[in-house]
Scaffold this motif. Sequence first.
Motif, PDB file in Angstrom:
ATOM      1  N   THR A  34       1.007  73.265 -26.325  1.00  0.00           N
ATOM      2  CA  THR A  34       0.938  74.724 -26.456  1.00  0.00           C
ATOM      3  C   THR A  34       2.230  75.369 -25.977  1.00  0.00           C
ATOM      4  N   LEU A  35       2.736  74.926 -24.834  1.00  0.00           N
ATOM      5  CA  LEU A  35       3.998  75.455 -24.324  1.00  0.00           C
ATOM      6  C   LEU A  35       5.145  75.195 -25.295  1.00  0.00           C
ATOM      7  N   HIS A  36       5.176  73.993 -25.839  1.00  0.00           N
ATOM      8  CA  HIS A  36       6.242  73.625 -26.773  1.00  0.00           C
ATOM      9  C   HIS A  36       6.230  74.551 -27.984  1.00  0.00           C
ATOM     10  N   ARG A  37       5.037  74.816 -28.525  1.00  0.00           N
ATOM     11  CA  ARG A  37       4.928  75.717 -29.680  1.00  0.00           C
ATOM     12  C   ARG A  37       5.374  77.131 -29.311  1.00  0.00           C
ATOM     13  N   ARG A  38       4.975  77.588 -28.125  1.00  0.00           N
ATOM     14  CA  ARG A  38       5.356  78.942 -27.703  1.00  0.00           C
ATOM     15  C   ARG A  38       6.874  79.059 -27.529  1.00  0.00           C
ATOM     16  N   GLU A  51      12.327  75.552 -21.185  1.00  0.00           N
ATOM     17  CA  GLU A  51      12.243  74.117 -21.455  1.00  0.00           C
ATOM     18  C   GLU A  51      12.687  73.299 -20.253  1.00  0.00           C
ATOM     19  N   THR A  52      13.726  73.740 -19.561  1.00  0.00           N
ATOM     20  CA  THR A  52      14.175  73.032 -18.363  1.00  0.00           C
ATOM     21  C   THR A  52      13.055  72.970 -17.329  1.00  0.00           C
ATOM     22  N   LEU A  53      12.387  74.095 -17.119  1.00  0.00           N
ATOM     23  CA  LEU A  53      11.287  74.140 -16.155  1.00  0.00           C
ATOM     24  C   LEU A  53      10.116  73.279 -16.618  1.00  0.00           C
ATOM     25  N   SER A  54       9.726  73.393 -17.884  1.00  0.00           N
ATOM     26  CA  SER A  54       8.554  72.671 -18.398  1.00  0.00           C
ATOM     27  C   SER A  54       8.769  71.165 -18.412  1.00  0.00           C
ATOM     28  N   VAL A  55       9.955  70.740 -18.824  1.00  0.00           N
ATOM     29  CA  VAL A  55      10.237  69.299 -18.900  1.00  0.00           C
ATOM     30  C   VAL A  55      10.327  68.698 -17.495  1.00  0.00           C
ATOM     31  N   GLY A  56      11.016  69.388 -16.586  1.00  0.00           N
ATOM     32  CA  GLY A  56      11.096  68.893 -15.214  1.00  0.00           C
ATOM     33  C   GLY A  56       9.733  68.813 -14.565  1.00  0.00           C
ATOM     34  N   PHE A  57       8.890  69.771 -14.870  1.00  0.00           N
ATOM     35  CA  PHE A  57       7.516  69.815 -14.388  1.00  0.00           C
ATOM     36  C   PHE A  57       6.734  68.602 -14.896  1.00  0.00           C
ATOM     37  N   ALA A  58       6.780  68.349 -16.194  1.00  0.00           N
ATOM     38  CA  ALA A  58       6.039  67.244 -16.798  1.00  0.00           C
ATOM     39  C   ALA A  58       6.514  65.886 -16.281  1.00  0.00           C
ATOM     40  N   ARG A  59       7.787  65.758 -16.053  1.00  0.00           N
ATOM     41  CA  ARG A  59       8.330  64.463 -15.608  1.00  0.00           C
ATOM     42  C   ARG A  59       7.780  64.054 -14.242  1.00  0.00           C
ATOM     43  N   PHE A 132       8.074  81.364 -15.265  1.00  0.00           N
ATOM     44  CA  PHE A 132       7.020  80.823 -14.405  1.00  0.00           C
ATOM     45  C   PHE A 132       5.691  81.508 -14.719  1.00  0.00           C
ATOM     46  N   ASP A 133       5.716  82.829 -14.853  1.00  0.00           N
ATOM     47  CA  ASP A 133       4.490  83.576 -15.136  1.00  0.00           C
ATOM     48  C   ASP A 133       3.938  83.241 -16.515  1.00  0.00           C
ATOM     49  N   ARG A 134       4.820  83.073 -17.499  1.00  0.00           N
ATOM     50  CA  ARG A 134       4.356  82.749 -18.851  1.00  0.00           C
ATOM     51  C   ARG A 134       3.750  81.352 -18.910  1.00  0.00           C
ATOM     52  N   VAL A 135       4.356  80.397 -18.208  1.00  0.00           N
ATOM     53  CA  VAL A 135       3.768  79.059 -18.125  1.00  0.00           C
ATOM     54  C   VAL A 135       2.398  79.144 -17.451  1.00  0.00           C
ATOM     55  N   GLY A 136       2.333  79.918 -16.373  1.00  0.00           N
ATOM     56  CA  GLY A 136       1.063  80.082 -15.670  1.00  0.00           C
ATOM     57  C   GLY A 136       0.002  80.734 -16.532  1.00  0.00           C
ATOM     58  N   ASP A 137       0.382  81.716 -17.348  1.00  0.00           N
ATOM     59  CA  ASP A 137      -0.579  82.378 -18.234  1.00  0.00           C
ATOM     60  C   ASP A 137      -1.171  81.388 -19.234  1.00  0.00           C
ATOM     61  N   THR A 138      -0.348  80.473 -19.716  1.00  0.00           N
ATOM     62  CA  THR A 138      -0.838  79.441 -20.636  1.00  0.00           C
ATOM     63  C   THR A 138      -1.860  78.553 -19.944  1.00  0.00           C
ATOM     64  N   LEU A 139      -1.568  78.168 -18.715  1.00  0.00           N
ATOM     65  CA  LEU A 139      -2.479  77.313 -17.960  1.00  0.00           C
ATOM     66  C   LEU A 139      -3.799  78.025 -17.671  1.00  0.00           C
ATOM     67  N   VAL A 140      -3.731  79.294 -17.291  1.00  0.00           N
ATOM     68  CA  VAL A 140      -4.949  80.041 -16.984  1.00  0.00           C
ATOM     69  C   VAL A 140      -5.816  80.185 -18.234  1.00  0.00           C
ATOM     70  N   ALA A 141      -5.188  80.450 -19.385  1.00  0.00           N
ATOM     71  CA  ALA A 141      -5.939  80.592 -20.626  1.00  0.00           C
ATOM     72  C   ALA A 141      -6.655  79.301 -20.996  1.00  0.00           C
ATOM     73  N   LEU A 142      -6.029  78.172 -20.687  1.00  0.00           N
ATOM     74  CA  LEU A 142      -6.638  76.884 -21.014  1.00  0.00           C
ATOM     75  C   LEU A 142      -7.682  76.460 -19.989  1.00  0.00           C
ATOM     76  N   GLU A 143      -7.583  76.968 -18.755  1.00  0.00           N
ATOM     77  CA  GLU A 143      -8.519  76.535 -17.713  1.00  0.00           C
ATOM     78  C   GLU A 143      -9.962  76.865 -18.094  1.00  0.00           C
ATOM     79  N   GLU A 144     -10.181  78.064 -18.607  1.00  0.00           N
ATOM     80  CA  GLU A 144     -11.547  78.449 -18.982  1.00  0.00           C
ATOM     81  C   GLU A 144     -12.075  77.537 -20.080  1.00  0.00           C
ATOM     82  N   HIS A 145     -11.199  77.223 -21.044  1.00  0.00           N
ATOM     83  CA  HIS A 145     -11.599  76.314 -22.120  1.00  0.00           C
ATOM     84  C   HIS A 145     -11.947  74.936 -21.564  1.00  0.00           C
TER      85      HIS A 145
END
Length: 219
Positions: A34-38, A51-59, A132-145
């Motif tokens: 989802t983040l990648h598409r956004r 992307e730097t934040l997301s990739v470093g996070f995933a690693r 950071f906030d946009r990544v967090g918003d994606t996570l919060v939206a998915l948490e309910e699901h």
Amino acid sequence: MEAVLARMRALDERLPERDGVAVFNRVYLTVTQTLHRRIEHGGFPAPRTAETLSVGFARRYLAAVETAAADGHRAVPACWRPLFQYRRHPGVRPLQYALAGINAHIGHDLALAVVSACHDLGCEPAALEADFDRVGDTLVALEEHIREELMPGPDLLEVADPLTHLVGAWSLERARAGAWAAARLLWALRGSPGLAEEFTESLDAGVGLVGRCLLTPTS
């Protein structure tokens, strides 16, 4: 981003479906896709920063998987240890595995990923706050699901009562706010490596304790 997605997909194909790490990996693969598409479709004003934040996070998660495979669960950071230790426990439900993984990744890894991204990009944490906030918003939206998909249905309500109480005590919003505060503190401590290390170890241990509570067997 494609490289980390490929590694997550390979894990998804290799791990048994009911393995606790596999449960979290499926959730995190969905988040990362989802983040990648956004990012690709202009959802972030500074795509390179996001992307730097997301990739470093995933690693950081993938490093924990590799460490556990090579050296066992005792070798992974304390925040991840409960998930790897209890990944096959018959009394732990899929929702618990998903939340324990999110807890480790948000509560500990995200703060360190922010600091690493600041070093890589040559910026202060404030420059990353919008991403950071946009990544967090994606996570919060998915948490309910995630909760809806993995929570047992009404026919299992009696069995699920302890689970409902347990997972209701944890909040992704609070974990995200804590991660941002921890990242800012670590950045402020960058000139005092001893104190920064001490705080990081304390953060790791505290997040690990929460993870262990989330994985309390409910059946």
